[in-house]
Design a protein around this motif. Structure first.
Motif, PDB file in Angstrom:
ATOM      1  N   ASP A 377       0.834  -1.203   0.000  1.00  0.00           N
ATOM      2  CA  ASP A 377       0.000   0.000   0.000  1.00  0.00           C
ATOM      3  C   ASP A 377       0.867   1.250   0.000  1.00  0.00           C
ATOM      4  O   ASP A 377       1.960   1.273   0.568  1.00  0.00           O
ATOM      5  CB  ASP A 377      -0.903   0.028   1.242  1.00  0.00           C
ATOM      6  N   HIS A 378       0.337   2.288  -0.631  1.00  0.00           N
ATOM      7  CA  HIS A 378       1.004   3.587  -0.616  1.00  0.00           C
ATOM      8  C   HIS A 378       0.279   4.513   0.362  1.00  0.00           C
ATOM      9  O   HIS A 378      -0.955   4.531   0.411  1.00  0.00           O
ATOM     10  CB  HIS A 378       1.011   4.210  -2.014  1.00  0.00           C
ATOM     11  N   VAL A 379       1.053   5.246   1.123  1.00  0.00           N
ATOM     12  CA  VAL A 379       0.482   6.149   2.113  1.00  0.00           C
ATOM     13  C   VAL A 379       1.111   7.534   1.946  1.00  0.00           C
ATOM     14  O   VAL A 379       2.167   7.689   1.325  1.00  0.00           O
ATOM     15  CB  VAL A 379       0.703   5.636   3.555  1.00  0.00           C
ATOM     16  N   LEU A 380       0.452   8.526   2.511  1.00  0.00           N
ATOM     17  CA  LEU A 380       0.969   9.892   2.530  1.00  0.00           C
ATOM     18  C   LEU A 380       1.118  10.330   3.981  1.00  0.00           C
ATOM     19  O   LEU A 380       0.144  10.360   4.734  1.00  0.00           O
ATOM     20  CB  LEU A 380       0.028  10.843   1.800  1.00  0.00           C
ATOM     21  N   TYR A 389       7.736   6.419   7.076  1.00  0.00           N
ATOM     22  CA  TYR A 389       7.610   5.472   5.965  1.00  0.00           C
ATOM     23  C   TYR A 389       8.538   4.276   6.176  1.00  0.00           C
ATOM     24  O   TYR A 389       8.149   3.123   5.981  1.00  0.00           O
ATOM     25  CB  TYR A 389       7.989   6.155   4.639  1.00  0.00           C
ATOM     26  N   ALA A 397       3.300   7.821  -1.267  1.00  0.00           N
ATOM     27  CA  ALA A 397       2.438   8.000  -2.433  1.00  0.00           C
ATOM     28  C   ALA A 397       2.946   9.075  -3.375  1.00  0.00           C
ATOM     29  O   ALA A 397       2.355   9.304  -4.430  1.00  0.00           O
ATOM     30  CB  ALA A 397       1.022   8.346  -1.971  1.00  0.00           C
ATOM     31  N   LEU A 435      -1.133  12.015  -6.659  1.00  0.00           N
ATOM     32  CA  LEU A 435      -2.174  11.539  -5.754  1.00  0.00           C
ATOM     33  C   LEU A 435      -3.471  11.212  -6.489  1.00  0.00           C
ATOM     34  O   LEU A 435      -4.262  10.386  -6.026  1.00  0.00           O
ATOM     35  CB  LEU A 435      -2.423  12.561  -4.645  1.00  0.00           C
ATOM     36  N   PRO A 440      -3.470   7.620  -2.062  1.00  0.00           N
ATOM     37  CA  PRO A 440      -2.950   6.865  -0.918  1.00  0.00           C
ATOM     38  C   PRO A 440      -4.067   6.185  -0.143  1.00  0.00           C
ATOM     39  O   PRO A 440      -5.174   6.726  -0.015  1.00  0.00           O
ATOM     40  CB  PRO A 440      -2.264   7.943  -0.077  1.00  0.00           C
TER      41      PRO A 440
END
Length: 487
Positions: A377-380, A389, A397, A435, A440
């Motif tokens: 998963d990508h997160v911000l 991170y 993200a 984005l 994200p």
């Protein structure tokens, strides 16, 4: 009898046993450097720069490209160093790069010892090496113990002076290039190198050409290996707002005064002989004063005065103090060494015992991020702690790893020039596109009331309002999950 700048290494003492000399000194320096850097191994990381580099290295290892899919205002050598260390020893720990930092500090101590020995004899070499090892941790531990840019820049700057002192002009140019490619301010060592060339070159035009080629070829090669336009923008032309003195003047000046005072405490044993050097006309150390002056200008550049910037001052200060101690009674040298050892013990204890509340916050936040997301998963993380991170094992993200690049807060500003309009040129359109293309799974607002909070950043506020809902808090950081049905 005073030794000249280009005398033979043993002219001041008559020593004929170089192997014996280094065989005795190297173990001492190695032990001193290793002991002084013990605190660097007791915490998973010391400051956001280490976190930034760790995240960069993981992105690069996954096929990312510097200045394209991940960006920073620094040249590429240290990110590549992290990437290589992670490839060899794994990316779950910074132990490998901390070991490399020990090697870098030892190399700096050895080069300074060699410079001092060549100029002033065997005792001066021992003095310079030992004093550097003792003083090298003389800042806040998050600045002195971290495996970041300045630590890896210092052996390059010392090597530039070492080569120039021996009239190896091409090698000196290469060392200057390496200094710059570690951190831009490393190029300041070019000033004393050129002064030595002007004073001691056998063939000035040819030697200047050798120095210039040595300096330019590595930089050109690195530019071609990355992205020439990107390298130029991110390391030179794209940081106008970051380098501005406008806004938060008292805030950054206060930081500068405090960090200068901390370093002065660490250098308490060196200041008297350096002052003595100022009062003696016939020192033969003009290049060292130029080295100190250009390094001071490098610390002042950008008007941010972070503590780790001050590490660049230590090598020339150590050599000037070593030169000053030669013309003082022997007991003054012992006093300088004892004072430096006591100060070193103080900073060593600070590094071992000082709490790091921001690290604990990042660890708790990373645990929450890992719990609410899945690998891949990508997160911000909207904040200034990119280590979240790395600690969570989640990919960012966006190429912008901190809110600072999008608001100018990374310069340590406390409000007046922080906001969307002060971002790196062109960053917001790229950020919004990234984005939109890859929303994200989780957004973490880690601003905690700072000037870059979402209520002061319209684009981010609209993003959150359009597709996210609040899902909890961790130590004041707010977690947002997506409101659509996607996993």
């Amino acid at each position: 009898m005073r030794a000249g700048l280009l005398d033979t290494p043993h002219s001041a003492t008559g020593s004929r046993m170089p192997g014996g000399y280094w065989g005795r000194l190297l173990p001492v320096l190695a032990v001193l450097v290793a002991v002084t850097r013990i605190p660097s191994f007791v915490r998973p990381l010391w400051n956001p720069d280490e976190g930034y580099l760790a995240v960069q290295a993981r992105i690069l290892a996954g096929g990312g490209e510097l200045y394209r899919t991940v960006v920073d205002r620094k040249p590429p050598l240290v990110p590549w160093l992290y990437e290589g260390a992670f490839a060899a020893f794994g990316s779950g720990s910074l132990t490998s790069v901390r070991v490399l930092a020990v090697v870098a500090q030892l190399a700096t101590a050895v080069l300074l010892a060699s410079l001092a020995r060549r100029r002033w004899g065997d005792p001066a070499g021992r003095t310079a090496g030992v004093l550097y090892a003792l003083v090298s941790i003389g800042l806040n531990p998050e600045d002195a113990q971290a495996a970041t840019f300045e630590v890896f820049m210092l052996p390059c700057t010392a090597a530039a002076m070492w080569c120039a002192d021996r009239r190896r002009w091409g090698a000196a140019g290469v060392a200057v290039a390496c200094s710059f490619l570690v951190k831009q301010t490393g190029a300041a060592v070019l000033v004393p190198v050129l002064w030595l060339l002007w004073r001691h070159a056998d063939h000035p035009r040819r030697d200047l050409l050798r120095t210039g080629v040595g300096a330019l070829v590595p930089v050109a090669a690195v530019a071609l290996l990355t992205d020439p336009a990107g390298l130029l923008f991110w390391t030179v032309t794209g940081s106008g707002a970051y380098a501005s003195f406008t806004g938060s003047e008292l805030h950054v000046l206060g930081r500068g005064v405090v960090n200068a005072a901390v370093l002065a405490v660490a250098c308490a044993g060196l200041i008297p002989p350096v002052v003595r050097m100022l009062r003696v006309a016939r020192t033969g150390s003009a290049d060292l004063w130029l080295w100190l002056g250009s390094s001071t200008a490098a610390v002042l550049a950008g008007f941010h005065f972070f503590g780790h910037y001050y590490l660049q001052l230590i090598p020339p200060v150590v050599l000037l103090a070593t030169a000053g101690l030669r013309i003082l009674p022997r007991e003054r040298a012992l006093t300088a060494a004892l004072t430096s050892a006591c100060c070193c013990a103080l900073f060593l204890a600070w590094g071992l015992l000082a709490p790091r509340p921001e690290l604990a916050h990042s660890q708790r936040l990373a645990a929450a991020v890992a719990h609410r997301t899945r690998p891949g998963d990508h997160v911000l993380v909207w904040g200034i702690h990119p280590e979240t991170y790395w600690l969570a094992g989640r990919a960012p993200a966006t190429r912008y790893l901190t809110a600072g690049l999008l608001t100018n807060y990374s310069g340590g500003r406390d409000g007046p020039e922080v906001g969307e309009k002060y971002a790196v040129e062109g960053a917001w359109p790229v950020f919004r596109a990234e984005l939109t293309a890859r929303p994200p799974v989780l957004v973490v607002d880690d601003s905690r009331g700072r000037p870059y909070a979402p209520d002061r950043v319209p684009s981010l506020r609209r993003l959150l309002a359009a597709g996210y809902e609040e899902a909890g808090t961790v130590d004041g950081a707010v977690l947002y999950t997506r409101t659509d049905a996607q996993d």
